[in-house]
Every structure is written in structure tokens, then in C-alpha cells.
Design a protein around this motif. Structure first.
Motif, PDB file in Angstrom:
ATOM      1  N   THR A  81       0.831  -1.209   0.000  1.00 19.48           N
ATOM      2  CA  THR A  81       0.000   0.000   0.000  1.00 19.48           C
ATOM      3  C   THR A  81       0.866   1.261   0.000  1.00 19.48           C
ATOM      4  N   MET A  82       1.900   1.240   0.814  1.00 18.92           N
ATOM      5  CA  MET A  82       2.712   2.454   0.952  1.00 18.92           C
ATOM      6  C   MET A  82       3.658   2.633  -0.230  1.00 18.92           C
ATOM      7  N   PRO A  84       3.304   1.347  -3.769  1.00 18.19           N
ATOM      8  CA  PRO A  84       2.462   0.538  -4.650  1.00 18.19           C
ATOM      9  C   PRO A  84       3.100   0.122  -5.975  1.00 18.19           C
ATOM     10  N   THR A  85       4.133   0.823  -6.424  1.00 19.85           N
ATOM     11  CA  THR A  85       4.676   0.447  -7.742  1.00 19.85           C
ATOM     12  C   THR A  85       5.990  -0.310  -7.595  1.00 19.85           C
ATOM     13  N   LEU A  86       7.048   0.376  -7.197  1.00 20.07           N
ATOM     14  CA  LEU A  86       8.331  -0.297  -7.043  1.00 20.07           C
ATOM     15  C   LEU A  86       8.540  -0.709  -5.593  1.00 20.07           C
ATOM     16  N   GLY A  94      18.986   4.936  -4.523  1.00 18.27           N
ATOM     17  CA  GLY A  94      17.556   4.941  -4.244  1.00 18.27           C
ATOM     18  C   GLY A  94      16.681   4.998  -5.478  1.00 18.27           C
ATOM     19  N   THR A  95      16.324   3.827  -6.028  1.00 17.66           N
ATOM     20  CA  THR A  95      15.432   3.788  -7.176  1.00 17.66           C
ATOM     21  C   THR A  95      14.015   3.623  -6.669  1.00 17.66           C
ATOM     22  N   CYS A  96      13.271   4.730  -6.609  1.00 20.89           N
ATOM     23  CA  CYS A  96      11.969   4.740  -5.959  1.00 20.89           C
ATOM     24  C   CYS A  96      11.402   6.155  -6.114  1.00 20.89           C
ATOM     25  N   SER A  97      10.190   6.400  -5.638  1.00 22.48           N
ATOM     26  CA  SER A  97       9.650   7.765  -5.589  1.00 22.48           C
ATOM     27  C   SER A  97       9.921   8.331  -4.207  1.00 22.48           C
ATOM     28  N   PHE A  98      10.759   9.367  -4.163  1.00 20.57           N
ATOM     29  CA  PHE A  98      11.231   9.869  -2.877  1.00 20.57           C
ATOM     30  C   PHE A  98      11.020  11.366  -2.722  1.00 20.57           C
ATOM     31  N   THR A 122       9.493  10.798   2.889  1.00 18.24           N
ATOM     32  CA  THR A 122       8.700  10.094   1.878  1.00 18.24           C
ATOM     33  C   THR A 122       7.465   9.443   2.494  1.00 18.24           C
ATOM     34  N   LYS A 126       3.329  10.446   2.078  1.00 21.59           N
ATOM     35  CA  LYS A 126       2.303   9.466   1.703  1.00 21.59           C
ATOM     36  C   LYS A 126       1.192   9.424   2.756  1.00 21.59           C
TER      37      LYS A 126
ATOM     38  N   ASN B 100      11.635  13.161  -6.230  1.00 22.09           N
ATOM     39  CA  ASN B 100      12.377  12.501  -7.301  1.00 22.09           C
ATOM     40  C   ASN B 100      11.720  11.159  -7.606  1.00 22.09           C
ATOM     41  N   THR B 102      12.373   8.062  -9.525  1.00 22.77           N
ATOM     42  CA  THR B 102      13.325   7.268 -10.300  1.00 22.77           C
ATOM     43  C   THR B 102      12.850   5.827 -10.367  1.00 22.77           C
ATOM     44  N   ASP B 155       2.137   6.760  -6.265  1.00 22.82           N
ATOM     45  CA  ASP B 155       3.070   6.441  -5.180  1.00 22.82           C
ATOM     46  C   ASP B 155       2.830   7.302  -3.944  1.00 22.82           C
ATOM     47  N   PHE B 156       2.427   8.535  -4.136  1.00 25.56           N
ATOM     48  CA  PHE B 156       2.215   9.425  -2.978  1.00 25.56           C
ATOM     49  C   PHE B 156       0.741   9.548  -2.601  1.00 25.56           C
TER      50      PHE B 156
END
Lengths: 309, 309
Positions: A81-82, A84-86, A94-98, A122, A126, B100, B102, B155-156
Motif C-alpha cells: 500500500t505504501m 504501490p509500484t516499485l 535509491g530507485t523509488c519515488s522519494f 517520503t 504518503k 524525485n 526514479t 506512489d504518494f
């Protein structure tokens, strides 16, 4: 992050005093732990947490002359849930939405924990978007976190009010409550108070009129060095050694180190120490979780309030 | 970012068709321009933008049988509003509060513009929080931006719906409308269509049943290479040279290059070319802004829709 103690409960009480409905989030957020940090060993006490919150909620509801709210929801999301994609990434690239709040995230605690505040900002972004709270409650104990969340709310124009609740402390000696304190057996617990004592000494200097960095911080270092030497002189079965990571005197908004305290702004005195594993354990000694073989990082802080002239 | 053209107006029209009140934001966001990029030279046409929006709004309000909304607000914030604490930082390390996304932000356009999508995601997060829109409207022309905004919303957990509006194209040859097209004089304008032609050729291959990367993209490269050779053979006073930055066949959600198109997912055909400055200008030639001495990057894309079987 669960592992609830009095500090968390004081947040809930304060929130209930100021709002009708309180959301409690319990989520051990993986992105704020470094790749080699203690995510897996972080204390998880779900059943006890729920019990404690239910008890608190009964108390809140039974209070006579009640203008207080109560817990409406315990929000304990899954990582899917927190994130949801990667899958959440704790590595530094850090490959993610941050969300990253720099330079604040790189100072103080961020120096030894480079991904920590990226993870905190992050997950809070959320949570804030999911819950859309009128007010959010954070403990003063994690002072850098409070500064970063306030900055995030301001920079991203989040429609919420950040409320900071004073640090809850142990009755006997004032040790700041922390979920990590369960790792401290009797011996390390007694020595661990050195950080607060050091900060208190520096605070006293400030109250006595000292303003320059050196003349304030020398009192803290004196306390820390004396305790350190005392421990060194004891045998392995008696002592609890520790290392000072930092003692900081910083601006309350930028968290940059100050050469002298501007009375109009005040300052934050903060520090971190690492309680090292016990070198040798005595028979029958009261040990903490993990048998006092885990290094434990302790942080604390005191706000030097600005003086309004 | 202002410099409004038919593409922007189609966003407003679509928004007015689906909502009562439309917010138009006009803000040239500094953090999406690299340190050496064209922030200062980006076309700013404030008076004309307002005029165009007022005209559009009159049209919207006068439409008979009207269920449409209209422009409620033009939001043109200062940089101090959008970046209230620290000045916006366009450098790659980036000392600022940033979002960001990524690896999406590092692919395709992000390869040559490493801070671009960090700036876009950051400013959109701020705008979304300020306006709290039910729906947000983005043009298909900037396909990577649409994918990143959708990812950010997901994501957010942002409470808004992302609507994508088809690319507006010039009537005569289908060149995608862009604020940067004003830099193209007649000669570069004619050659600039090569990108769309190349993508159309690859699209045709897909429609004829090709699925493997090479057999789709070879058609695009053939068009681009032929045009390139044609220009090379002309004299400096006749030709408009260009460089192909990339031609991509990518997954519509991850934007990763695909070896063959999965019909259930479809794909995005996209590309970027750089129109080089004219080497030599003829007397009386119709030139673009800056006398065709500025290199102009053009992008375009075609979505290969999934087939539902």
C-alpha cells in the motif's frame, strides 16, 4: 513505527485533546533503514501496541467533563500500500519515488544515517496525503525529524499543522523514552543517561548567560568525558562503554551549527551516543533484549528557547 | 510555463468540459532547467498569454447549450511562493526540497536533462497541494512527464485524477505544437517534421503487424537517415542539419526499452532531435526567434495502443 511507549501515548493524548478523531499510524517504514541497519531487528510488538491503544482509548472516552476526542482509526498499512509500484529501496542512489529535504536531511543524524530522513519525509508525505489530517503530531525527542517535517509542510504547501509534543522521560533519571531502550540492560541503562546529563550541563551554561559555542558545549563534553573515563577505569564486568557521535549546538530552523546563540532565534542542543555491546556479562545480571550484545544508538535534545526582548 | 499555444488551450478546453472551475497555472519553474539550460531565454509572453486566456474564457462562457465550466483563476506565483525557504537549486546534487521519481526520471529525456523531471515532479507536487484539484490536465506531447506524474500520484496517494489530452499538431504537416517552435524559421521548420514522420513510419510498421523492436524502429531510422543525408547534400544556404538524440520503443508504464511489443500493454514510440543552428542565412529568409542561431530540441511521440483480445 509501533513498539509503543509513553512517548507515543503522549502524542495520542495531545492529539485527542485538540481534535475529535485521532488516526494512529503504525508502520515500520523500510526506506528509513539503511541497507545494513536494524529493520529486521526493530522491535515489533503489534499485539501489545493494540492493547495499549485500546486501554488509552477507553481512558479517553471515560474522562468526565470530556471535550476530548478519541482514536478513530489505527492505520497499519502493508508495504504494498505504501509503496504501490516499485519495492522500497534503502540504497543510497535509491530507485523509488522519494521526497528529499536537503540540506537538512544530511546534517546531524543524517551524517551517519544517509537514507533515514529521505525515508521519513517520503513516508510522511504518503501518510499525510492518505489521511489528510488537520494536525500531525511528532515528538520533540526526534528534533531533526520535527524540523524536516515542518520544512516539508512549508515547502510543499501541505495543508496541515505540525504539532510538537515534549519528550517523555523516565521518572527516575530523565532518560528519553525510546523504542530502542528495551535493548539496554541495567548496566547500559544507567550509563546511557550520560547524554541527557551532558545536554543539561550545557543548557545550564546557557541559562547562566553563556552564548558562545565553546563556552556552552564545554560543559557537555566535560560530563561525557568524565563518564567515559570512569567506565574505562572499571573492569569489563562492571563497565558499559560508549562513544559520542556528536554534540551539536544548532540553529532551530536550518540545523546548521552556530558559533554563538542568537537570543532572538534560540538554538537546539542535541547529541547522539552509541552504547557499545557489553564486553563481559556477570552471572544473574539483568540484561536487555539481545543480551546487551547489540550496539544501541541513543539520541536526545534540549531546545534553548529564544528570549523575546 | 506560459508561452501558450493551441496545445495549452486544448488542455483548458478539456478541463472546462469536465469541470466547473478551471485553474490555469503559469509559472516558469527554475528547477526544471539545468544550470546551463535555457531558463533565461525561455519565451515569456505574459501579456499575450492573458489575452489568449481571456478570449478563450469568453468563448467558453458564450457557448450555447453550455454544460462547460470556465477559467476561475490564473495562478502565476512568484518563486518565493513556490520555493518559500531555500532558493531553487538547479544543480544535480540539488540542495532543496525535492520529489524525485526514479528510475523514470533518468530515462529518455532525463538522460540529457538530469534535473528536468525532478523539477517537474517537485513543482507539480507543490501546485497540486496548493490547488487540490479534482483533476489535473497534461498534454500527451510530453509523454514522459505524463508517466511520471501518474506514478507520483499513485506512489504518494495524491487525491487527484490525471487526465492526458492528445497532442495538438500544426494543420499542414502535423508538427507537434511547442513553445520552442518559435525558434524555428521556415527552413528549420520544414526539416523539423522529420521526427514525426519517422515515428509515423514506425507506427505504420506496428499496424502492419511488426512487433520486434528492430523491425518496428528500422522504419523510423530510415526516414531520419534519409532526411539527414538529403540535408548533408545541400549547400549551407539551403540545408537545416539536425541530430537524432534517441528514437525509443518503450513500455508505457516503466518507460523501459522493449525488445518486442507486448500487445496487452502496447508501447510508446518517442524520439528527440536537435535542430542545429543554420550555418548560413540567405538574404530575405524568414527566420525564427533568435535568427535560427539557437539549437532547438524537438520531441514527439505516438502511443501504440494495447490490443484487447
Amino acid at each position: 513505527m509501533g513498539a509503543l511507549h509513553e512517548g507515543h501515548l503522549s502524542l495520542v493524548r495531545q492529539a485527542a485533546a485538540e481534535n475529535d478523531k485521532v488516526f494512529v499510524s503504525i508502520y515500520v517504514n523500510p526506506t528509513q533503514f539503511g541497507v545494513k541497519e536494524d529493520l529486521d531487528s526493530y522491535p515489533k510488538t503489534w499485539d501489545k501496541d493494540i492493547e495499549v491503544l485500546q486501554q488509552l482509548n477507553s481512558d479517553l472516552k471515560e474522562t468526565p467533563a470530556d471535550e476530548e476526542g478519541a482514536i478513530d482509526t489505527i492505520f497499519a498499512p502493508t508495504t504494498k500500500t505504501m509503496y504501490p509500484t516499485l519495492p522500497p529501496d534503502s540504497s543510497l542512489p535509491g530507485t523509488c519515488s522519494f521526497v528529499n529535504i536537503t540540506p537538512l536531511a544530511n546534517l546531524l543524524e543524517g551524517k551517519s544515517r544517509p537514507v533515514f530522513f529521505r525515508g521519513v519525509a517520503t513516508v510522511c508525505m504518503k501518510l499525510f496525503n492518505l489521511v489528510q489530517p488537520t494536525r500531525v503530531y511528532f515528538g520533540q525527542k526526534d528534533v531533526q525529524q520535527t524540523v524536516i517535517i515542518k520544512r516539508m509542510v512549508r515547502d510543499f504547501h501541505l495543508d496541515t499543522q505540525v504539532r510538537i509534543v515534549p519528550t517523555e522521560r523516565e521518572k527516575d533519571d530523565g532518560l528519553a523514552m525510546s523504542s530502542r531502550n528495551v535493548y539496554l540492560g541495567e548496566r547500559r541503562r544507567k550509563v546511557g543517561i550520560v547524554l541527557y546529563q551532558a545536554l543539561r550541563a550545557a543548557e545550564a551554561a546557557y541559562r547562566m548567560g553563556m552564548r558562545r559555542r565553546e563556552e556552552v558545549l564545554v560543559f557537555a563534553w566535560e560530563v561525557a568525558n568524565r563518564m567515559s573515563m570512569e567506565q574505562d577505569e572499571l573492569g569489563e564486568e562492571q563497565r558499559a562503554r560508549f562513544e559520542v557521535d556528536y554534540i551539536s549546538l544548532a540553529d532551530p530552523e536550518t540545523l546548521e551549527e552556530v558559533e554563538s546563540v542568537d537570543e532572538a532565534r534560540g538554538a537546539v542542543l542535541s547529541g547522539a551516543i552509541k552504547m557499545l555491546p557489553l564486553e563481559s556479562v556477570r552471572q544473574g545480571e539483568r540484561l536487555g533484549m539481545g543480551g546487551d550484545q547489540v550496539a544501541v544508538r541513543l539520541i536526545d535534545n534540549i531546545v534553548l528557547e529564544p528570549r523575546h526582548t
